[in-house]
Motif scaffolding. Structure first.
Motif: not given
Length: 192
Positions: A58-65, A76-78
């Protein structure tokens, strides 16, 4: 990132609402009037290892990819991070610009029903150029019994007349993207 997204500001009311709902100690329904909303929780496995894999994805955008979106974002999401995802095929992509309005690395807190839950995730809000106005959040939760849940929260409404006219298609698209995020969460958790 599109020039418009890099200059724009968050363009919707109730910024940070998804965090308030995620952290509510009791079942609440504080969704804003005039906005459709999504609140989906999916069990994806058990144990700290699965929680860590989901939280990191989730925090590294992998869920979107893994949900099929093309992502341009920091590593990273911040809070304040800007992301432009692309929805579509090849060069025929609708840019979806957003800004992270809250982010949480793994932390123990009160969660749904007043339980102490370890949570990690973020919420981002729409920027000018996005087809909707609103906010979406992606949350990994390690429950007291060791279960790991993925929770998706969102509220939105069409950003303008053209999107309002296309709202039946938009609702179908949103339902499909929600299913894609749920499948992505399953794969991040190890295919449970």
């Amino acid at each position: 990132m599109s020039p418009r997204a890099s200059r724009g500001r968050l363009d919707y009311p109730y910024q940070g609402l998804t965090r308030q709902i995620a952290q509510a100690a009791a079942d609440v329904d504080h969704w804003p009037a005039g906005f459709s909303h999504v609140d989906k929780t999916l069990s994806v496995g058990r144990g700290l290892e699965i929680f860590n894999a989901l939280a990191e994805g989730i925090m590294t955008w992998e869920i979107q990819r893994r949900a099929g979106l093309h992502v341009k974002a920091p590593a990273r999401a911040a809070v304040g991070a800007r992301i432009v995802s692309g929805f579509g095929v090849g060069n025929l992509r609708i840019p979806i610009p957003c800004e992270v309005v809250w982010a949480m690395e793994p932390a123990l807190m009160d969660g749904p029903g007043g339980q102490e839950v370890t949570m990690a995730g973020f919420g981002y809000g729409t920027l000018p150029g996005h087809p909707a106005l609103g906010e979406e959040a992606f949350i990994a939760m390690l429950m007291p019994d060791g279960g790991v849940d993925f929770r998706l929260l969102a509220f939105s409404k069409p950003a303008g007349l053209i999107y309002t006219l296309g709202s039946p298609v938009t609702k179908l698209t949103q339902a499909g993207v929600t299913r894609s995020y749920q499948q992505a969460a399953r794969t991040l958790a190890g295919g449970f």
